[in-house]
Design a protein around this motif. Structure first.
Motif, PDB file in Angstrom:
ATOM      1  N   GLY A 202      28.792  45.356  44.340  1.00  0.00           N
ATOM      2  CA  GLY A 202      28.432  45.475  43.112  1.00  0.00           C
ATOM      3  C   GLY A 202      27.908  45.055  42.636  1.00  0.00           C
ATOM      4  N   ALA A 203      27.547  44.751  41.380  1.00  0.00           N
ATOM      5  CA  ALA A 203      27.088  43.662  40.399  1.00  0.00           C
ATOM      6  C   ALA A 203      27.984  42.607  40.439  1.00  0.00           C
ATOM      7  CB  ALA A 203      26.676  44.952  39.317  1.00  0.00           C
ATOM      8  N   TYR A 204      27.065  41.122  40.341  1.00  0.00           N
ATOM      9  CA  TYR A 204      27.059  40.033  40.000  1.00  0.00           C
ATOM     10  C   TYR A 204      28.106  39.909  38.404  1.00  0.00           C
ATOM     11  CZ  TYR A 204      27.106  34.482  38.712  1.00  0.00           C
ATOM     12  OH  TYR A 204      28.126  33.665  38.908  1.00  0.00           O
ATOM     13  N   VAL A 205      28.749  39.116  38.547  1.00  0.00           N
ATOM     14  CA  VAL A 205      29.260  39.085  36.703  1.00  0.00           C
ATOM     15  C   VAL A 205      29.272  37.971  36.446  1.00  0.00           C
ATOM     16  CG1 VAL A 205      31.485  39.682  35.505  1.00  0.00           C
ATOM     17  CG2 VAL A 205      30.726  41.632  37.290  1.00  0.00           C
ATOM     18  N   ASN A 206      28.476  37.095  35.772  1.00  0.00           N
ATOM     19  CA  ASN A 206      28.544  35.955  35.447  1.00  0.00           C
ATOM     20  C   ASN A 206      29.479  35.289  34.740  1.00  0.00           C
ATOM     21  OD1 ASN A 206      27.897  35.543  32.891  1.00  0.00           O
ATOM     22  ND2 ASN A 206      25.868  35.897  33.070  1.00  0.00           N
ATOM     23  N   ARG A 207      30.088  33.861  34.000  1.00  0.00           N
ATOM     24  CA  ARG A 207      31.045  33.209  33.977  1.00  0.00           C
ATOM     25  C   ARG A 207      31.007  33.646  32.178  1.00  0.00           C
ATOM     26  NH1 ARG A 207      30.868  27.677  36.514  1.00  0.00           N
ATOM     27  NH2 ARG A 207      31.248  28.307  39.296  1.00  0.00           N
ATOM     28  N   THR A 208      29.775  34.476  31.755  1.00  0.00           N
ATOM     29  CA  THR A 208      29.718  34.276  30.655  1.00  0.00           C
ATOM     30  C   THR A 208      29.799  35.815  29.964  1.00  0.00           C
ATOM     31  OG1 THR A 208      27.480  33.187  30.172  1.00  0.00           O
ATOM     32  CG2 THR A 208      28.912  32.587  30.194  1.00  0.00           C
ATOM     33  N   SER A 209      30.119  37.021  30.802  1.00  0.00           N
ATOM     34  CA  SER A 209      30.486  38.095  30.948  1.00  0.00           C
ATOM     35  C   SER A 209      31.738  37.962  30.456  1.00  0.00           C
ATOM     36  CB  SER A 209      30.270  38.754  31.757  1.00  0.00           C
ATOM     37  OG  SER A 209      30.257  39.803  31.735  1.00  0.00           O
TER      38      SER A 209
END
Length: 122
Positions: free
Chosen positions: A84-91
């Motif tokens: 699914g969705a990419y979760v970035n490091r600042t999320s």
């Protein structure tokens, strides 16, 4: 792209060095006297991103997982892996460095120094 370290230890000096091109995409970090007050975890620093796994209750597969072959993880990679969705490091969903729970540490000794090898994309 990352900041990993051993926080809370006084007198630490060191630096990061790029490996030889033949070593691949790695960064070496030296922590001098890192273990002066006992073992020091290297599971510290910036959070990790990853991909949401819709099959496994929407857990996040961290970017350091072997699933990703050590490359840069982004939405295209997540999609190519059927995730699914990419979760970035600042999320707010990103994975704290301590959650990696690798157990990797600099040993504890007044004369200890530590050399760590990190993949530059993690």
């Amino acid at each position: 792209r990352f900041a990993h370290g051993n926080y809370g230890r006084p007198w630490n000096v060191g630096g990061a060095r790029l490996a030889k091109e033949s070593d691949g995409p790695y960064v070496y970090a030296a922590f001098q006297r890192a273990g002066v007050h006992g073992p020091t975890s290297l599971d510290t620093g910036t959070n990790y991103g990853g991909c949401v796994d819709p099959v496994d209750d929407n857990t996040i597969i961290p970017e350091y997982s072997d699933v990703f072959d050590g490359g840069i993880v982004n939405q295209d990679v997540c999609t190519a892996q059927g995730l699914g969705a990419y979760v970035n490091r600042t999320s707010s969903q990103s994975i704290p460095a301590y959650a990696a729970n690798t157990g990797v540490h600099c040993s504890g000794s007044s004369a200890s120094s530590c050399l760590a090898k990190f993949h530059k994309n993690s």
